[in-house]
Motif scaffolding. Sequence first.
Motif, PDB file in Angstrom:
ATOM      1  N   ALA A   1       1.456  -1.266  -0.380  1.00 41.28           N
ATOM      2  CA  ALA A   1       0.066   0.320   0.034  1.00 41.28           C
ATOM      3  C   ALA A   1       0.629   1.087  -0.516  1.00 41.28           C
ATOM      4  CB  ALA A   1      -1.025   0.309   1.731  1.00 41.28           C
ATOM      5  N   ASN A   2       0.078   2.335  -0.024  1.00 36.68           N
ATOM      6  CA  ASN A   2       0.822   4.016  -0.579  1.00 36.68           C
ATOM      7  C   ASN A   2       2.158   3.592  -1.059  1.00 36.68           C
ATOM      8  OD1 ASN A   2      -0.595   3.984   2.038  1.00 36.68           O
ATOM      9  ND2 ASN A   2       1.001   3.355   3.535  1.00 36.68           N
ATOM     10  N   VAL A   3       2.124   3.039  -2.228  1.00 31.60           N
ATOM     11  CA  VAL A   3       2.357   3.452  -3.949  1.00 31.60           C
ATOM     12  C   VAL A   3       1.858   3.610  -4.196  1.00 31.60           C
ATOM     13  CG1 VAL A   3       4.537   2.078  -5.074  1.00 31.60           C
ATOM     14  CG2 VAL A   3       4.049   1.545  -3.150  1.00 31.60           C
ATOM     15  N   THR A   4       2.296   4.706  -5.158  1.00 37.51           N
ATOM     16  CA  THR A   4       1.604   5.793  -6.809  1.00 37.51           C
ATOM     17  C   THR A   4       2.748   4.016  -7.396  1.00 37.51           C
ATOM     18  OG1 THR A   4       2.170   7.497  -5.973  1.00 37.51           O
ATOM     19  CG2 THR A   4       1.584   6.847  -8.868  1.00 37.51           C
ATOM     20  N   HIS A   5       1.341   4.205  -8.592  1.00 39.11           N
ATOM     21  CA  HIS A   5       1.580   2.782  -9.962  1.00 39.11           C
ATOM     22  C   HIS A   5       1.400   3.621 -11.110  1.00 39.11           C
ATOM     23  CE1 HIS A   5       1.463  -1.021  -7.482  1.00 39.11           C
ATOM     24  NE2 HIS A   5       0.715   0.057  -6.816  1.00 39.11           N
ATOM     25  N   VAL A   6       2.040   3.529 -11.600  1.00 35.93           N
ATOM     26  CA  VAL A   6       2.400   3.658 -12.892  1.00 35.93           C
ATOM     27  C   VAL A   6       2.529   3.341 -14.696  1.00 35.93           C
ATOM     28  CG1 VAL A   6       4.700   4.808 -13.221  1.00 35.93           C
ATOM     29  CG2 VAL A   6       3.031   6.118 -14.305  1.00 35.93           C
ATOM     30  N   GLN A   7       1.763   2.994 -15.263  1.00 33.35           N
ATOM     31  CA  GLN A   7       1.931   2.454 -16.214  1.00 33.35           C
ATOM     32  C   GLN A   7       2.816   2.723 -17.461  1.00 33.35           C
ATOM     33  OE1 GLN A   7      -1.697   1.603 -18.403  1.00 33.35           O
ATOM     34  NE2 GLN A   7      -0.664   0.300 -19.878  1.00 33.35           N
ATOM     35  N   ALA A   8       3.926   2.241 -17.532  1.00 29.64           N
ATOM     36  CA  ALA A   8       5.302   2.424 -18.347  1.00 29.64           C
ATOM     37  C   ALA A   8       6.141   1.054 -18.203  1.00 29.64           C
ATOM     38  CB  ALA A   8       6.445   3.394 -17.949  1.00 29.64           C
ATOM     39  N   ASP A   9       7.207   1.091 -19.636  1.00 32.45           N
ATOM     40  CA  ASP A   9       7.502  -0.217 -19.601  1.00 32.45           C
ATOM     41  C   ASP A   9       9.408   0.491 -20.626  1.00 32.45           C
ATOM     42  OD1 ASP A   9       8.279  -2.266 -21.097  1.00 32.45           O
ATOM     43  OD2 ASP A   9       6.630  -2.653 -22.455  1.00 32.45           O
ATOM     44  N   ILE A  10       9.671  -0.445 -19.632  1.00 30.45           N
ATOM     45  CA  ILE A  10      11.449   0.128 -20.309  1.00 30.45           C
ATOM     46  C   ILE A  10      11.798  -0.768 -21.442  1.00 30.45           C
ATOM     47  CG2 ILE A  10      12.130  -0.824 -18.012  1.00 30.45           C
ATOM     48  CD1 ILE A  10      13.287  -2.860 -18.825  1.00 30.45           C
ATOM     49  N   LEU A  11      11.114  -0.837 -22.651  1.00 29.75           N
ATOM     50  CA  LEU A  11      10.873  -1.502 -24.138  1.00 29.75           C
ATOM     51  C   LEU A  11       9.995   0.279 -24.648  1.00 29.75           C
ATOM     52  CD1 LEU A  11      10.350  -4.881 -24.503  1.00 29.75           C
ATOM     53  CD2 LEU A  11      12.198  -3.566 -23.872  1.00 29.75           C
ATOM     54  N   ASP A  12       9.735   0.549 -24.055  1.00 27.43           N
ATOM     55  CA  ASP A  12       9.539   2.288 -24.390  1.00 27.43           C
ATOM     56  C   ASP A  12       9.885   2.903 -23.832  1.00 27.43           C
ATOM     57  OD1 ASP A  12       8.083   4.075 -25.363  1.00 27.43           O
ATOM     58  OD2 ASP A  12       6.066   3.327 -24.978  1.00 27.43           O
ATOM     59  N   PRO A  13      11.321   3.878 -24.114  1.00 30.82           N
ATOM     60  CA  PRO A  13      11.926   5.037 -23.285  1.00 30.82           C
ATOM     61  C   PRO A  13      10.720   6.093 -23.482  1.00 30.82           C
ATOM     62  CG  PRO A  13      12.659   5.011 -25.729  1.00 30.82           C
ATOM     63  CD  PRO A  13      11.835   3.860 -25.796  1.00 30.82           C
ATOM     64  N   GLN A  14       9.711   6.299 -24.182  1.00 30.15           N
ATOM     65  CA  GLN A  14       9.352   7.952 -24.097  1.00 30.15           C
ATOM     66  C   GLN A  14       8.308   7.737 -23.096  1.00 30.15           C
ATOM     67  OE1 GLN A  14       9.244  10.903 -25.822  1.00 30.15           O
ATOM     68  NE2 GLN A  14       7.476  11.622 -24.426  1.00 30.15           N
ATOM     69  N   SER A  15       7.707   6.470 -22.675  1.00 34.12           N
ATOM     70  CA  SER A  15       6.722   6.557 -21.883  1.00 34.12           C
ATOM     71  C   SER A  15       7.154   6.673 -20.612  1.00 34.12           C
ATOM     72  CB  SER A  15       6.246   4.780 -21.769  1.00 34.12           C
ATOM     73  OG  SER A  15       7.163   4.236 -21.459  1.00 34.12           O
ATOM     74  N   ILE A  16       8.552   6.096 -20.073  1.00 31.14           N
ATOM     75  CA  ILE A  16       9.710   6.132 -19.148  1.00 31.14           C
ATOM     76  C   ILE A  16       9.517   7.133 -18.560  1.00 31.14           C
ATOM     77  CG2 ILE A  16      11.910   5.524 -17.607  1.00 31.14           C
ATOM     78  CD1 ILE A  16      10.676   2.850 -17.989  1.00 31.14           C
ATOM     79  N   HIS A  17      10.444   8.435 -19.848  1.00 41.57           N
ATOM     80  CA  HIS A  17      10.291   9.780 -19.501  1.00 41.57           C
ATOM     81  C   HIS A  17       8.873  10.519 -19.377  1.00 41.57           C
ATOM     82  CE1 HIS A  17      10.373  13.771 -21.076  1.00 41.57           C
ATOM     83  NE2 HIS A  17      11.973  13.844 -20.413  1.00 41.57           N
ATOM     84  N   SER A  18       8.017   9.722 -20.150  1.00 41.55           N
ATOM     85  CA  SER A  18       6.765  10.410 -19.263  1.00 41.55           C
ATOM     86  C   SER A  18       6.973  10.797 -17.587  1.00 41.55           C
ATOM     87  CB  SER A  18       5.690  10.427 -19.641  1.00 41.55           C
ATOM     88  OG  SER A  18       5.634  10.446 -21.287  1.00 41.55           O
ATOM     89  N   ALA A  19       6.919   9.548 -16.961  1.00 42.28           N
ATOM     90  CA  ALA A  19       7.191   8.571 -16.041  1.00 42.28           C
ATOM     91  C   ALA A  19       7.435   9.517 -14.779  1.00 42.28           C
ATOM     92  CB  ALA A  19       6.800   7.629 -15.702  1.00 42.28           C
ATOM     93  N   LEU A  20       8.886   8.992 -15.707  1.00 42.59           N
ATOM     94  CA  LEU A  20       9.889  10.567 -14.232  1.00 42.59           C
ATOM     95  C   LEU A  20       9.130  12.370 -14.733  1.00 42.59           C
ATOM     96  CD1 LEU A  20      12.947   9.570 -16.078  1.00 42.59           C
ATOM     97  CD2 LEU A  20      12.434   9.070 -14.222  1.00 42.59           C
ATOM     98  N   GLU A  21       8.970  12.686 -15.549  1.00 40.26           N
ATOM     99  CA  GLU A  21       8.129  14.336 -15.475  1.00 40.26           C
ATOM    100  C   GLU A  21       6.892  14.092 -14.772  1.00 40.26           C
ATOM    101  OE1 GLU A  21       9.616  16.958 -16.498  1.00 40.26           O
ATOM    102  OE2 GLU A  21      11.090  16.462 -18.355  1.00 40.26           O
ATOM    103  N   ALA A  22       6.095  13.106 -14.976  1.00 41.19           N
ATOM    104  CA  ALA A  22       5.214  13.853 -14.455  1.00 41.19           C
ATOM    105  C   ALA A  22       4.465  13.554 -12.813  1.00 41.19           C
ATOM    106  CB  ALA A  22       4.045  12.313 -14.764  1.00 41.19           C
ATOM    107  N   HIS A  23       5.970  12.438 -12.198  1.00 45.65           N
ATOM    108  CA  HIS A  23       5.615  12.361 -11.069  1.00 45.65           C
ATOM    109  C   HIS A  23       6.921  12.881  -9.802  1.00 45.65           C
ATOM    110  CE1 HIS A  23       2.631   9.296 -10.981  1.00 45.65           C
ATOM    111  NE2 HIS A  23       3.095   9.402 -12.410  1.00 45.65           N
ATOM    112  N   ALA A  24       7.848  13.879 -11.100  1.00 44.61           N
ATOM    113  CA  ALA A  24       9.036  14.189 -10.221  1.00 44.61           C
ATOM    114  C   ALA A  24      10.634  14.059  -9.714  1.00 44.61           C
ATOM    115  CB  ALA A  24       8.465  15.543  -9.419  1.00 44.61           C
TER     116      ALA A  24
END
Length: 309
Positions: A42-65
């Motif tokens: 519990a108390n964990v923020t979950h984000v959908q992304a994939d290390i095979l998709d670098p753009q999804s990783i970058h979006s997660a980094l930005e969205a959650h600072a």
Amino acid sequence: MATILIVGGSGCVGIETTKALLRDGHQVVSLSRGNRPLSPLANVTHVQADILDPQSIHSALEAHAITHVLHAAALRTTDCKKNPSQAVTVNINGTANLLEALSHYGKVERLVFTSTAAVYKVPDDNAFVDESAPTEVLNAYTATKLAAEQLVECYSHSHNLPATILRPQIIYGPTRGSDGSTAGITSAIYKASNGEDFTIPFGGTTYFHYSEDVGHYHAQALLHSPHHFARYNLPGESLDVSSICQSLNTLFPKSSIHHTPLRYPFANGLIDHAFLNDFPNTQRTPLTEAIHTMTQAHPPRPLQPQRHQ
């Protein structure tokens, strides 16, 4: 307070590191490929992304600072053996994608990469090995882990990315799960406590780490590393599997725990002085205490970490 992205948050290392970080009041973001959270905590923020998709990783980094990143996602040894090309795709290309996303993001204070001490060449006398010991590629798993280490070191130096590589040997404990033959120690402890017989699928002397300690080590490396780049063996215990069987049979006489003569190509132990020098407040749980914690009167049902697919 840091905000840490856990890549591989549903595995043993990811779960234990998350627990350690949450205890200290940090925010944890757990990455998963699907739209359902994989971390059981519990108390964990979950984000959908994939290390095979670098753009999804970058979006997660930005969205959650994100301020810090743990990369603990990889195909296991047996999966790498079955599908070497997929091992390259996930373990090497996935790491490269993550590093590229971190480079573009430019705000991460520390990357920690979970490698393995299985990369070491076993010395003829089976002596303990330190971080300068020669490495040897014996299978697709160690080949891809070494390649990923080199990528992490490359980006650390060429892209000014603070990074730490950690090399554990055999991890056991309630979050270890049952996948892979090295899970035999964890299975033996639970089987013994239930009065059941069990054969550990390997023998000999090697190095073991309690899973909760491993989470503590990763949290320390994420938040308190004193060097721009470092590679560490993780602290643990050098134990003979025969002595583990003897201890379990003594503690739980209704069970019969044995082991096979198979020896892994691992050294007898790891020299962990570098880690202990840089992180002096390190905990190290002995096997006897770990067994007690895992087998109390009503032990929690062991979590079953899921593998990266």
